[in-house]
Write a protein that holds these residues in place. Structure first.
Motif: not given
Length: 265
Positions: A38-42
């Motif tokens: 999720v963080y990588a997309v954020m």
């Protein structure tokens, strides 16, 4: 598929990525890899000069391995120095994880306080290894190496409020410089500290997780050991509150973590 490859894949196909079964943790996928994806997309939604300062993570439901998962993010607000971003993971159209992140550019300030020193523990070679044992240890531990240096192993009945030791990625196909996504995996590799108080196996999992990254991030590579320590601050009625931190082997603070965990025993 290793941690680094998964991060590459989510950037290419965030709308439908299946987490492999070898990243499982009981009936769910390993929380550290879910949060990292999720963080990588954020991270792609925010200018590079705005570093991640904190993430607030809620594990809404188990993320089933092998099922297509959608990872998405929206910028809630972009101020002069700080961006607020909401990320989510969805399976079958339902939210299974939420991440609210604050990204901030550095600013001039007269305030400077050094971190407290890292704990002194036994060296890597003198610490007890937690091996990957099929059908015994969680599947994801095949990818992460841990060596105990503080407190007891899960279900050992150890009364210590502390748990920790050394952690790094295991059997890497390539050596990478770690970023905040990788730190999410290293911090969450450790089981809830309250499990070491139990004398027999019982389920336990993270309910909410807040993590703060120390910027600028100290350079660490994936073949280097990091030091982790967690401390149980309170536990009652099936919920535990645990504060933790991650340092380099040289004692440089990398991240500060806090979790509310559930325990069924």
């Amino acid at each position: 598929m290793d941690f680094f490859t998964l991060l590459d894949e989510v950037k290419r196909t965030p709308e439908a990525l299946s987490i492999p079964a070898d990243w499982g943790q009981g009936r769910a996928s390993f929380g550290g890899v879910v949060a990292a994806l999720v963080y990588a997309v954020m991270r792609t939604k925010v200018p590079s000069e705005r570093s991640p300062r904190s993430l607030a993570i809620s594990f809404v439901a188990p993320v089933e391995p092998g099922v297509a998962t959608c990872f998405e993010a929206d910028v809630l607000r972009e101020g002069k120095a700080v961006s607020q971003v909401l990320g989510r993971a969805l399976q079958n159209g339902e939210v299974v994880a939420l991440v609210q992140g604050s990204f901030g550019a550095p600013r001039a300030s007269s305030v400077k306080v050094e971190a407290l020193p890292a704990p002194t523990i036994m060296g890597v070679e003198d610490s007890q290894e937690l091996p990957y044992i099929p059908q015994v240890t969680p599947e994801f531990t095949r990818h992460l190496a841990m060596r105990w240096g503080l407190g007891g192993l899960p279900f050992s009945g150890n009364p210590s409020r502390e748990m920790g030791g050394w952690v790094r990625f295991r059997d890497q196909q390539r050596i990478e410089t770690l970023d905040e996504a990788h730190l999410l995996g290293l911090v969450d590799a450790w089981p809830p500290a309250v499990l070491s108080l139990l004398k027999s196996p019982a389920p336990g999992s993270s309910l909410t997780w807040t993590i703060e990254f120390i910027q600028p991030l100290v350079s660490v590579t994936s073949d280097q050991w990091c030091l982790y320590r967690a401390e149980i601050e309170h536990a009652r009625d099936g919920y535990g509150h645990v504060a933790a931190a991650l340092w380099t082997a040289d004692g440089e603070l990398l991240a500060i973590s806090r979790q509310t965990v559930t325990v069924f025993g």
